[in-house]
Design an enzyme around this catalytic site. Sequence first.
Site, PDB file in Angstrom:
ATOM      1  N   ARG A   3      -5.225   0.815  16.978  1.00 19.61           N
ATOM      2  CA  ARG A   3      -4.128   2.349  16.925  1.00 19.61           C
ATOM      3  C   ARG A   3      -4.934   2.381  15.092  1.00 19.61           C
ATOM      4  O   ARG A   3      -4.858   1.988  14.250  1.00 19.61           O
ATOM      5  CB  ARG A   3      -3.233   1.462  16.430  1.00 19.61           C
ATOM      6  CG  ARG A   3      -1.684   3.149  16.208  1.00 19.61           C
ATOM      7  CD  ARG A   3      -1.032   2.300  16.093  1.00 19.61           C
ATOM      8  NE  ARG A   3      -0.078   0.830  15.820  1.00 19.61           N
ATOM      9  CZ  ARG A   3       0.766   1.434  15.318  1.00 19.61           C
ATOM     10  NH1 ARG A   3       1.169   1.769  14.493  1.00 19.61           N
ATOM     11  NH2 ARG A   3       0.892  -0.736  14.674  1.00 19.61           N
ATOM     12  N   HIS A  57       7.091  -8.408  14.884  1.00 17.31           N
ATOM     13  CA  HIS A  57       5.655  -7.934  15.125  1.00 17.31           C
ATOM     14  C   HIS A  57       5.340  -6.884  13.825  1.00 17.31           C
ATOM     15  O   HIS A  57       4.479  -6.963  13.997  1.00 17.31           O
ATOM     16  CB  HIS A  57       5.863  -7.075  16.555  1.00 17.31           C
ATOM     17  CG  HIS A  57       5.336  -8.212  17.403  1.00 17.31           C
ATOM     18  ND1 HIS A  57       5.123  -8.814  17.849  1.00 17.31           N
ATOM     19  CD2 HIS A  57       6.623  -8.241  18.676  1.00 17.31           C
ATOM     20  CE1 HIS A  57       5.239  -8.901  19.135  1.00 17.31           C
ATOM     21  NE2 HIS A  57       5.879  -9.001  19.554  1.00 17.31           N
ATOM     22  N   THR A  62      -4.448  -8.274  18.228  1.00 15.52           N
ATOM     23  CA  THR A  62      -4.984  -9.364  19.649  1.00 15.52           C
ATOM     24  C   THR A  62      -6.181  -8.379  20.165  1.00 15.52           C
ATOM     25  O   THR A  62      -6.999  -9.779  21.238  1.00 15.52           O
ATOM     26  CB  THR A  62      -3.659  -8.820  21.100  1.00 15.52           C
ATOM     27  OG1 THR A  62      -3.021  -7.574  21.105  1.00 15.52           O
ATOM     28  CG2 THR A  62      -2.612  -9.523  20.760  1.00 15.52           C
ATOM     29  N   LYS A 113      -9.158 -10.589  22.160  1.00 17.30           N
ATOM     30  CA  LYS A 113     -10.072  -9.723  23.554  1.00 17.30           C
ATOM     31  C   LYS A 113     -12.291 -10.145  22.942  1.00 17.30           C
ATOM     32  O   LYS A 113     -12.414 -10.672  24.141  1.00 17.30           O
ATOM     33  CB  LYS A 113      -9.725  -8.567  24.006  1.00 17.30           C
ATOM     34  CG  LYS A 113      -8.279  -8.285  24.374  1.00 17.30           C
ATOM     35  CD  LYS A 113      -7.672  -7.739  24.602  1.00 17.30           C
ATOM     36  CE  LYS A 113      -6.151  -7.219  24.258  1.00 17.30           C
ATOM     37  NZ  LYS A 113      -5.984  -6.068  23.673  1.00 17.30           N
TER      38      LYS A 113
END
Length: 836
Positions: A568, A376, A675, A679
């Site tokens: 983040r 990731h 991601t 959304k």
Amino acid sequence: MPHRIFEKSTPHVDISKLPHLGMNKKDFIEDFKRYYGHRLGRDANCRSLHYAYEALALAISDRLIERWKDTYNAYRESNCKRGFYLSMEFLMGRSLSNAMLNLGVTDVISKALYDLGLELEELVDAESDAGLGNGGLGRLAACFIDSCATLQLPVTGYGLRYEYGMFSQTIVNGEQIENPDHWLKNGNIWEIERLEYAQKIKFGGHTEHSFDEHGNKVTRWVDTHDVLAVPYDTPVPGYQNRTVNVLRLWKATATSNFDLQEFNAGDYAEAVAAKNSAENITMVLYPNDANENGKVLRLRQQYLLASASLQDVICLWVGRRGHDFTHFAEKNCFQLNDTHPSIAVAELMRLLMDEHKLSWNQAWAITSKTMAYTNHTLLPEALEKWSVGLMQALLPRLMEIIFEINARFLSEVSARWPGDGARLARMSIIEEGGDKQVRMAYLAIVGSYSINGVAELHSKLLQQGLFKDFYELWPAKFNNKTNGVTPRRWLAACNPDLAELITKTIGDGWLTDLSQLAKLKPHADNKAFRKAWTQVQLANKQRLIEYKKEEIGIELNVNALFDIQVKRIHEYKRQLLNVLHVIHLYDRIKRGDTANWTNRCVLIAGKAAPGYAMAKKIIKLINNVGNVIHNDPEVGDKLKLIFLPNYRVSAMERICTGADLSEQISTAGKEASGTGNMKFMMNGALTIGTLDGANIEIREEVGEENFFLFGLTEEQVQELRPHYNPWAMIAEDNDLQRVMNLLESGHFNQFEPGIFNDIVNSIKSPHDPWMTIADFRSYVDAQKQVEIAYNDKERWTRMSILNCASSGKFSTDRTIAEYNNEIWKLTPTAAIKSQD
């Protein structure tokens, strides 16, 4: 061996004969009253919504559990291959609304609660977010297991049951303050403790080697300090298909509660020391590993997850099939979610060899055919390494196995590239040097049959850069699986008004086949549909305003452009670039450059890791700039900059529905996927972004005319890096000069001199890895195009509809189908309905 419920052929009570619980309004009212009055002991005088929420959750849990048993029996009877998803994070958020949606009872329960004088929305808000992750990695895992259940794939999630989440974030004088996030303080109504499945986990001690009577080498790991891993199971429902899978989370406990002799001798603290030490392992999500104690605790967490999960799977295998592991690899596979659980490669070898007496070759054949690894990150510093000395002290047997894996692997590399010492050093699992390190990502690669990235660019860069040597050795192992999000939570549940409009227009098939959203594209040219779309979007923006109004104490204009960046806080995600643009807009207002102005509300949210000083300073800068803007009467409604504290899943459920513009502005080549971008897109927000991560695929799907592109490409970043000169760029750009002058003059920190010097120095440094200054002009120009588009309401609405209509690729149902078709090879298995 632990007793396993539902394994016996003749149980004392034939549960298949029990009638299924009713699903109508009367049934839910009766169960709610029973739980509220008897199980919870409440009456009409109780004013706490928490107990009403718990009563409703218990009623719903009953329905989930009976479907869970049906699903378990279906998997057992079909003797199907099983998948196991190992992740240090599962950012589940709230469970109530998702469970109701997937059971298909939201409307029924809403009406039942109305009859009881209760509002469903109030009970949904009474639930705490499950604090089991800190960002996209954990939320992706949660979306994945939702899709596995919806696709009826026999997959179990394995994670850790942290007592405290990452932290609860408050802002004091503009600075992040971390408070304990004790999300379990009121318990968790959705979970079931499964003491019968507890597993013993070893730490410390030493190994002893001997030979048995047949001359076979025998290894014993002795004198260990053991803890118990106790599982807690949470049902994970598929979408209206009766399938309910399991998320199993491990809690660390002592093998005994306390030392009675110490207690009787009066040393009360020492008597419970072992218990406290054991429970500390799963006390806090991601301990700060800046010090040695933090590193030890982090490694203990990772090993407990891997060992407990693998022991659990093997225990189930032995209980059904005995000690014959001939077909184990055909019936089981393990997906490692990032590098954190990679110790599972060595642990499976240990269990198979030491506990079940397989030879090295037999154990390796099984391990290397069952492990699959998802990477990731493109940041080398994010690939975990552990000191060999620490590993030898904490996990001595595992370290021996890793040494052996590495020796055999390097022999294979040497055979392929004879005499290439530099390559051997680069590829070794053990990084040589003064303090030898174990490269955990390399262990995962060597021990796995599949290695995947999470976006097309990310996977390409892994193959060409970070893991190039391994790709040259095993190209067939590498593949891409572009991430997604579940449309059930991230559109149907969080944006019911938009979901209703979509379903009314194209039917409800999109809920399990998101590609059907493409049917909306012709409606983008329908004026009546655009009007309905706009009304939904404005209502969502107003709800977002009301959601944060009391907390932020600032009035927002619903007609302003809602420009949102939530993720983040990290330098590579470039919240700094966003702030530089806000300062530029502020400077324009102060200079009177406001012709054809577009009012804008810039909302930023996210948490900085407790030990990440620069990220914390970025939060401080955001708040300071925001305060100056809010307190300037010349600015008024033209511009707002607001930092939304304590970002979490339930907050994103509100935020993503109220966004006009989605900020996805990381330095090209740094974001693995993203991601949040999906959304926002799914809910109709337009994206401004670089060609990074999944942005590339989002732009391909929606078309370049419906995406605001800026910035250097990954190749251009690499070309510029050796001679990057931010000073020259500042000198050539008048707007940027004014922005930097405001920053450096202390305009935003007049009473706190020098606090932003590190930020200024970092972005002006020719060694700035994020190259923020390099993309400033392109970003400002793209933002002007945003304003032009937003001021043409019909055009903006059409673009919004097309973004939603083009988001079909970014469903985790598609992602998981690809994992299954190309890696796992599981057979979809429908739950057995024991009785109508």
